[in-house]
Write a protein that holds these residues in place. Structure first.
Motif, PDB file in Angstrom:
ATOM      1  N   GLU A   1     -35.472 -13.601 -71.460  1.00  0.00           N
ATOM      2  CA  GLU A   1     -34.016 -13.666 -71.617  1.00  0.00           C
ATOM      3  C   GLU A   1     -33.409 -14.829 -70.849  1.00  0.00           C
ATOM      4  N   LYS A   2     -33.930 -15.102 -69.658  1.00  0.00           N
ATOM      5  CA  LYS A   2     -33.381 -16.152 -68.788  1.00  0.00           C
ATOM      6  C   LYS A   2     -34.041 -17.512 -69.005  1.00  0.00           C
ATOM      7  N   HIS A   3     -35.069 -17.555 -69.859  1.00  0.00           N
ATOM      8  CA  HIS A   3     -35.812 -18.799 -70.117  1.00  0.00           C
ATOM      9  C   HIS A   3     -36.404 -19.380 -68.831  1.00  0.00           C
ATOM     10  N   ILE A   4     -37.076 -18.507 -68.079  1.00  0.00           N
ATOM     11  CA  ILE A   4     -37.702 -18.932 -66.821  1.00  0.00           C
ATOM     12  C   ILE A   4     -39.164 -18.503 -66.815  1.00  0.00           C
ATOM     13  N   GLY A   5     -39.953 -19.152 -65.982  1.00  0.00           N
ATOM     14  CA  GLY A   5     -41.383 -18.874 -65.936  1.00  0.00           C
ATOM     15  C   GLY A   5     -41.826 -18.056 -64.750  1.00  0.00           C
ATOM     16  N   SER A   6     -40.875 -17.663 -63.890  1.00  0.00           N
ATOM     17  CA  SER A   6     -41.257 -16.883 -62.714  1.00  0.00           C
ATOM     18  C   SER A   6     -40.054 -16.117 -62.180  1.00  0.00           C
ATOM     19  N   VAL A   7     -40.367 -15.055 -61.436  1.00  0.00           N
ATOM     20  CA  VAL A   7     -39.338 -14.295 -60.716  1.00  0.00           C
ATOM     21  C   VAL A   7     -39.823 -14.078 -59.291  1.00  0.00           C
ATOM     22  N   VAL A   8     -38.882 -14.083 -58.380  1.00  0.00           N
ATOM     23  CA  VAL A   8     -39.187 -13.817 -56.978  1.00  0.00           C
ATOM     24  C   VAL A   8     -39.193 -12.309 -56.778  1.00  0.00           C
ATOM     25  N   VAL A   9     -40.207 -11.824 -56.072  1.00  0.00           N
ATOM     26  CA  VAL A   9     -40.372 -10.390 -55.874  1.00  0.00           C
ATOM     27  C   VAL A   9     -39.928 -10.019 -54.456  1.00  0.00           C
ATOM     28  N   SER A  10     -39.186  -8.905 -54.375  1.00  0.00           N
ATOM     29  CA  SER A  10     -38.658  -8.493 -53.067  1.00  0.00           C
ATOM     30  C   SER A  10     -38.985  -7.037 -52.763  1.00  0.00           C
ATOM     31  N   ARG A  11     -38.956  -6.760 -51.475  1.00  0.00           N
ATOM     32  CA  ARG A  11     -39.080  -5.394 -50.954  1.00  0.00           C
ATOM     33  C   ARG A  11     -38.003  -5.268 -49.882  1.00  0.00           C
TER      34      ARG A  11
END
Length: 139
Positions: free
Chosen positions: A30-40
């Protein structure tokens, strides 16, 4: 040598570690991106990329609805400072066989930079050098 600060993507998608691989993949499409940052608990703990999806979920024939991104993300993503050079970043990517770097200003996460961002930066730098040399030669 151009510094990466102007190309750092500071508006990243931050997802909780317990999101499914399918949810992350859908959001990346949907965002046309190749990665997401993962959080806790609002702390950055890793990066989930298209490559992680294909290598750890699809190739392993795992159900993307059942796989949590924390189980297939990269936690050892190389870090760089905003004042790092593009050349140094590309060298780090080669060493670590990755396409994204986490950008930290001291201990504060500020964004990510991708191989594509670096190629644009280096191309702009070369184009400027060509303009300057052309101006020098033709003056």
């Amino acid at each position: 040598m151009a510094m990466i600060s102007q190309k750092v993507e500071r508006h990243v998608v931050l997802l909780d570690e317990n999101m499914s691989a399918r949810e992350a993949a859908t959001l990346m499409v949907e965002k046309h991106i190749g990665s997401v940052v993962v959080s806790r608990a609002s702390q950055v703990i890793g990066l989930f990329t298209e490559r992680d999806l294909t290598n750890h979920v699809i190739r392993g024939r795992r159900d993307p609805d059942q796989v949590k991104i924390k189980d297939v993300m990269r936690t050892m993503v190389p870090r760089v400072a905003p004042d790092e050079t593009g050349e140094k970043c590309i060298e780090l990517m080669k060493q670590h066989q990755c396409r994204h770097l986490m950008v930290y200003d001291k201990d504060v996460f500020v964004g990510i930079i991708s191989l594509r961002d670096l190629l644009v930066l280096l191309l702009e730098e070369k184009e400027e050098l060509i303009r300057q040399l052309t101006k020098y030669v033709t003056s």
